[in-house]
Enzyme design. Sequence first.
Site, PDB file in Angstrom:
ATOM      1  CE  LYS A  46      -3.869   4.862   0.776  1.00 25.07           C
ATOM      2  NZ  LYS A  46      -2.359   4.508   0.786  1.00 25.07           N
ATOM      3  CG  HIS A  89      -4.472   9.808   0.589  1.00 25.92           C
ATOM      4  ND1 HIS A  89      -3.452   9.848   0.406  1.00 25.92           N
ATOM      5  CD2 HIS A  89      -4.632   9.336   1.905  1.00 25.92           C
ATOM      6  CE1 HIS A  89      -2.711   9.244   1.300  1.00 25.92           C
ATOM      7  NE2 HIS A  89      -3.619   9.014   2.036  1.00 25.92           N
ATOM      8  CG  ASP A 146      -1.689   1.198   1.287  1.00 27.72           C
ATOM      9  OD1 ASP A 146      -2.914   1.129   0.848  1.00 27.72           O
ATOM     10  OD2 ASP A 146      -1.287   2.544   1.896  1.00 27.72           O
ATOM     11  CE1 TYR A 156       0.709   8.135   2.540  1.00 28.70           C
ATOM     12  CE2 TYR A 156       1.334   5.764   1.873  1.00 28.70           C
ATOM     13  CZ  TYR A 156       0.384   6.636   2.839  1.00 28.70           C
ATOM     14  OH  TYR A 156      -0.829   6.142   3.375  1.00 28.70           O
TER      15      TYR A 156
END
Length: 280
Positions: free
Chosen positions: A83, A116, A49, A54
């Site tokens: 996401k 998200h 994931d 990120y």
Amino acid sequence: MTTHLQATTSLNNGKAMPWFGIGVFKVAEGSELVDAIKTAVAHGYRSIDTAAIYDNERSVGQGIREALQETGLSREDLFVTSKVWNADLGYETTLAAYETSLEKLGLEYLDLYLIHWPVSGKYKEAWRALEALYKAGCVKAIGVSNFQIHHLEDLMKDAEIKPMVNQVELHPRLSQQALRDFCARHDIQIEAWSPLMQGQLLDNQVLQEIGTRHGKSVAQVILRWDLQHGIVTIPKSTKAARIIENATVFDFELTNDEMARIDALNENLRVGPDPDNFDF
């Protein structure tokens, strides 16, 4: 009952999703992340994931490629999630964000793509884009993250396809029972992020006592609690020993009494942002 690391749940479209995966929140691009992905896959993890925000999709992709090469597995053996970030919510911008994530990951498709955060006034157009990607066969499943009941109700009023997954902060201090019940009624799979409450539960006496009884760590007890509640869970770690330890949760079972004692720890306490009050 979930009996092994590759056990899967069936999403509302029939897609198989592993109950257990590795999360990579706040892990920077680089060899540490590449090695973490390789360790996880070699040890039997099949779900990974990540997310655009990120800023580590390139290393995740490299880790996947090297892991497949070293294990002889095929891409179809893995379940990869990313996401779309808030700044890209909108129809065209979400479509473009999906392509950007694929390019960074070096993949031809994602198994799951999530919105998200439920940014007011933006998530419906983004959902239309996810529906289009799904109908075109570009992604195997679509869902949301951090959606409360009212967000889901609002989304589903106009949606052609209902979300297959809702990934939310969930741990013994934030058990999300009402949201879990709602999602169960609507056949939306709940997935836990920050299942270990960023380490804040490791000295909890109830959890320590239960762990001692089973010869397990607090982390293992919490992750087992997730699985026995039918919650998909994605603990984050980059340390090989911890990656392996986290996944060693299929050789014991919590009793009904132990499950109830853990349930009773709920305080509706968040370590992450409140989905009804965030400004990013």
